[in-house]
Design an enzyme around this catalytic site. Sequence first.
Site, short mmCIF file in Angstrom:
data_model
loop_
_atom_site.label_atom_id
_atom_site.label_comp_id
_atom_site.label_asym_id
_atom_site.label_seq_id
_atom_site.Cartn_x
_atom_site.Cartn_y
_atom_site.Cartn_z
N GLU A 195 92.14 57.12 43.96
CA GLU A 195 93.31 57.93 42.20
C GLU A 195 93.77 58.83 42.26
OE1 GLU A 195 89.18 58.09 39.81
OE2 GLU A 195 88.23 59.23 41.32
N ARG A 216 66.02 79.23 42.38
CA ARG A 216 66.98 78.53 43.30
C ARG A 216 66.29 77.16 44.68
NH1 ARG A 216 69.50 78.52 48.63
NH2 ARG A 216 70.95 76.84 47.95
N TYR A 258 79.66 66.17 33.04
CA TYR A 258 80.87 66.29 32.01
C TYR A 258 81.24 65.20 31.54
CZ TYR A 258 85.09 66.06 34.47
OH TYR A 258 85.98 65.48 35.63
N ARG A 312 79.17 55.81 28.94
CA ARG A 312 79.73 56.57 29.98
C ARG A 312 78.73 58.28 30.30
NH1 ARG A 312 85.72 57.91 32.68
NH2 ARG A 312 85.21 59.92 31.28
N1 PLP Z 1 89.31 60.29 37.53
C1 PLP Z 1 89.20 61.15 37.51
C2 PLP Z 1 88.87 61.58 39.46
C3 PLP Z 1 89.20 62.40 36.46
O1 PLP Z 1 88.59 62.91 36.78
C4 PLP Z 1 89.53 61.28 35.24
C5 PLP Z 1 89.17 62.23 34.34
O2 PLP Z 1 88.39 63.67 34.23
C6 PLP Z 1 89.73 60.24 35.44
C7 PLP Z 1 89.83 59.29 36.57
C8 PLP Z 1 90.55 59.80 34.23
O3 PLP Z 1 88.93 59.37 32.86
P1 PLP Z 1 89.17 58.99 31.73
O4 PLP Z 1 90.10 58.25 31.09
O5 PLP Z 1 87.71 58.73 31.23
O6 PLP Z 1 89.70 60.05 31.12
#
Ligand code: PLP
Length: 286
Positions: free
Chosen positions: A182, A101, A33, A52
Amino acid sequence: MTRTVYVNGEYLPEGEAKVSIFDRGFLFADAVYEVTSVLDGKLIDFEGHAVRLDRSLKELDMASPCSKEELLEIHRKLVELNGIEEGLVYLQVSRGSDGDRDFVFPSADTPPSLVLFTQNKPGLADSPAAAKGAKIISIEDIRWGRRDIKTVQLLYPSMGKMMAKKAGADDAWLIEDGYVTEGTSNNAYYVKNGKIVTRPLSNDILHGITRAAVLRLAAEAQMEIEERLFTIEEAKDADEAFTTSASAFVMPVVEIDGVTLGDGTPGPIAKRLREIYLEESRKKAV
Ligand code: PLP
């Protein structure tokens, strides 16, 4: 108001849009997504999200549902049909379905499913949450090892958000082998003595589109940046901290695991980066 959404070539009222119960996105989380923000009725960082998406699809041997130009056209049409001035466009591509499935992927000529919908978010840029700053808790990172691919396997990040809410916080940062990876849905940074510290890109984190833009803008503004592993203890001892994501831009962090950062209000670097990012992205929006 009933939204108009997009599903596999059709623009439909949300209640009429349907995907098969055998869709691999539904059964196996076999889908990727993107979320693109909208300001002034225009798309922010569209190019980065499209690139991406292409990378995520390639990493999973998934077919591309359409060209970048067609994707842009669909995004724009949904924004227009739904009258979005500030908000988000969610896009999902799944490996589709061959009507049953099976763990084995369906044949390569099975068409992928493409779904897009808008989320209206007036006040996204001028957000009260950003003016206040976020409270963070830290939790263990038990996600799979390919976090660089933006898949819809979001159960643990969702649980992390619930753990944060239960603890009276807004979000969680994830810790693996003693280091912050993160946030549940954003990239994580702290600032100490004017230096911005964030984890380097690898398969351990999502390569944030907002991260790339914010680091470029920070470098252009002569801010010092260090990309290296860091612990939650370092972040708690920081002058300030923040996260970046397409849906919240630059979000200041004012508390980590109950420890107040600075004076407990958004720090100057996070505030400045939010301003610069919003200003620059509005200029480049399509
Ligand atoms: N890290 C994670 C796990 C995310 O789900 C997201 C965004 O959904 C990000 C980082 C930030 O990415 P972006 O700046 O492309 O939205």
